[in-house]
Design an enzyme around this catalytic site. Structure first.
Site, mmCIF file in Angstrom:
data_model
loop_
_atom_site.group_PDB
_atom_site.id
_atom_site.type_symbol
_atom_site.label_atom_id
_atom_site.label_comp_id
_atom_site.label_asym_id
_atom_site.label_seq_id
_atom_site.Cartn_x
_atom_site.Cartn_y
_atom_site.Cartn_z
ATOM 1 N N GLU A 44 -13.235 -13.093 -52.462
ATOM 2 C CA GLU A 44 -14.466 -12.772 -53.185
ATOM 3 C C GLU A 44 -14.972 -11.392 -52.779
ATOM 4 O O GLU A 44 -14.732 -10.922 -51.666
ATOM 5 C CB GLU A 44 -15.532 -13.838 -52.902
ATOM 6 C CG GLU A 44 -15.876 -14.046 -51.443
ATOM 7 C CD GLU A 44 -16.932 -13.093 -50.919
ATOM 8 O OE1 GLU A 44 -17.605 -12.447 -51.744
ATOM 9 O OE2 GLU A 44 -17.077 -12.987 -49.697
ATOM 10 N N CYS A 70 -20.696 -11.064 -43.748
ATOM 11 C CA CYS A 70 -19.345 -10.543 -43.951
ATOM 12 C C CYS A 70 -18.926 -9.453 -42.972
ATOM 13 O O CYS A 70 -17.935 -9.602 -42.254
ATOM 14 C CB CYS A 70 -19.196 -10.023 -45.386
ATOM 15 S SG CYS A 70 -19.287 -11.302 -46.653
#
Length: 430
Positions: free
Chosen positions: A146, A254
């Site tokens: 993603e 992230c």
């Protein structure tokens, strides 16, 4: 096409509502959190993402989206997107226990010919390892990482700048591409390339952000202005303007874990990614840099000072405090004896335990939070902070120092209110 999603966090829920609500695909989303499944089935949005509530309502009303706590509900799916956490372990390596558990639960459930599309960020070789594990079940495995930004997740899924599909067979790649339905440019490659491309992309952004913060320190030292310097850099299309704004550091779900995992992978292969290692070191030094700037301008230690933190989330537009640089700064100041009060527009959605761990005293109003403050730090780039009545703030915090780590405020507005302004990377700042 019948699709499934495992995990209903940012990536999983966005994937499910977009495939069901926008693409109109028959979608089943599974999560082991039964309470969350009940809330989602009732139409309750558990993520504050723009457009999420509308798509969830559309999908539930049409009957294209169902939620379940049982993996058995995925038995008839053609493609199942696995979107489970892969956090950093003690060594920096990605912790794949949640992924391996999901694959173990899917193996006896999915029919032969079904495909697992791994959207979780995983180390190189993971997709091939899972494929070998599932070969006897005749289940295909594809890497499709993603690239969603919190606060823009729905828009990024429905209008991506690229979709990456790393497959071991053309047939598996075609099936996953069909699920996406031409939402954006598709880059087909090997699973190893797809896995590494995700880490490489995030690590490059981290390097760029840390470089901007290092340049900000140099600008302050030589009397230059970081805004002018980055404007010049960003005008060069070989560099681009994105991710060149200084700040208190980078965080979120992230960049910290992905840079750690990439460094670990490289070292295990006998390769040193010095650039990424340096970016992580620069990032870790930001809270100390901000503390030093306050100490210098106030010409005293931080012990006993009342400091207000405006912004606690890792960036604006989200309630996410995972690896928030704002909280890292707060914790550093508290460790030096400062009393830190914090306000954030998303305060009601922030876990009180997280704030307690950082030593932050939460205040639900920005004016009360800044009352009697010796220093006020702008740590998150919420646009609401620009429109505060800074003259009113000055009435109750006379002589306070405003350390604008995001260069969000107008220095003239702050100065005219009788407050001392410190900008990041500016001649009169830090």
């Amino acid at each position: 096409m019948r699709v499934g999603v495992v995990g209903t966090g940012y990536v999983g829920l966005t994937t499910a509502v977009c495939l069901a609500g926008r693409r109109g695909l028959d979608t089943v989303a599974v999560d082991i959190d039964r309470d969350k499944i009940e809330r989602l089935s009732a139409g309750e949005v558990v993520l504050g993402e723009p457009g999420m509530a509308e798509l969830l309502t559309v999908a539930l009303d049409r009957g294209t989206l169902r939620f379940s706590a049982s993996y058995a509900a995925l038995g008839d799916r053609d493609v199942v997107f696995v979107c489970v956490p892969t956090p950093s372990g003690p060594s920096g390596a990605a912790d794949l226990r949640a992924l391996d558990d999901a694959v173990g639960r899917l193996a006896p459930v999915l029919r032969p010919g079904a495909i697992i599309a791994v959207k979780s960020t995983v180390p190189v070789g993971t997709t091939r390892r899972i494929a070998d594990r599932l070969q006897s079940h005749q289940i295909g495995v594809v890497s499709s990482p993603e690239f969603l930004r919190e606060g823009h997740a729905v828009a990024d899924f429905t209008g991506p700048d690229r979709i990456v599909v790393g497959a071991l067979s053309p047939r598996d790649a075609e099936q996953v591409c069909r699920a996406y339905g031409g939402a954006g440019p598709i880059l087909r490659m090997s699973p190893e390339s797809a896995e590494l491309a995700k880490y490489a992309s995030n690590a490059f952004l981290a390097v760029k952000l840390s470089y901007a913060n290092s340049m900000a320190s140099l600008c302050a030292a030589v009397g230059a202005d970081i805004g002018d310097v980055t404007a010049c850099m960003g005008a060069d299309d070989r560099i681009g303007a994105g991710f060149l704004r200084p700040g208190p550091g980078w965080g979120g779900s992230c960049l910290p874990k992905d840079t750690a995992a990439l460094v670990h992978t490289a070292q295990s292969c006998g390769v040193r990614l010095h650039e990424v290692e340096a970016a992580r070191a620069t990032n870790a030094a930001q809270p100390r840099r901000i503390g030093d700037a306050l100490r210098d301008v106030m010409d005293c230690g931080l012990a006993g000072l009342r400091i207000t933190a405006l912004g606690l989330t890792f960036k604006s537009g989200t309630s996410d405090t995972r690896d928030s640089p704002a909280l890292a700064v707060c914790a550093t100041l508290v460790a030096e004896g400062a009393q830190v009060y914090g306000y954030d527009p998303e305060l009601p959605a922030i876990d009180a335990g997280v704030l307690d761990a950082a030593g932050v005293i939460a205040v639900d109003d920005p004016y009360r939070a800044t009352k009697a403050a010796d220093a006020i730090l702008v740590l998150t780039d919420w646009p609401q902070f620009r429109s505060l009545d800074w003259a009113a703030v000055a009435e109750h915090a006379a002589g306070a120092v405003i350390a604008d780590t995001r260069n969000l405020l107008d220095p003239e507005v702050i100065s005219s209110a009788g407050l001392t302004y410190l900008g990041s990377g500016r001649a009169d700042g830090f």
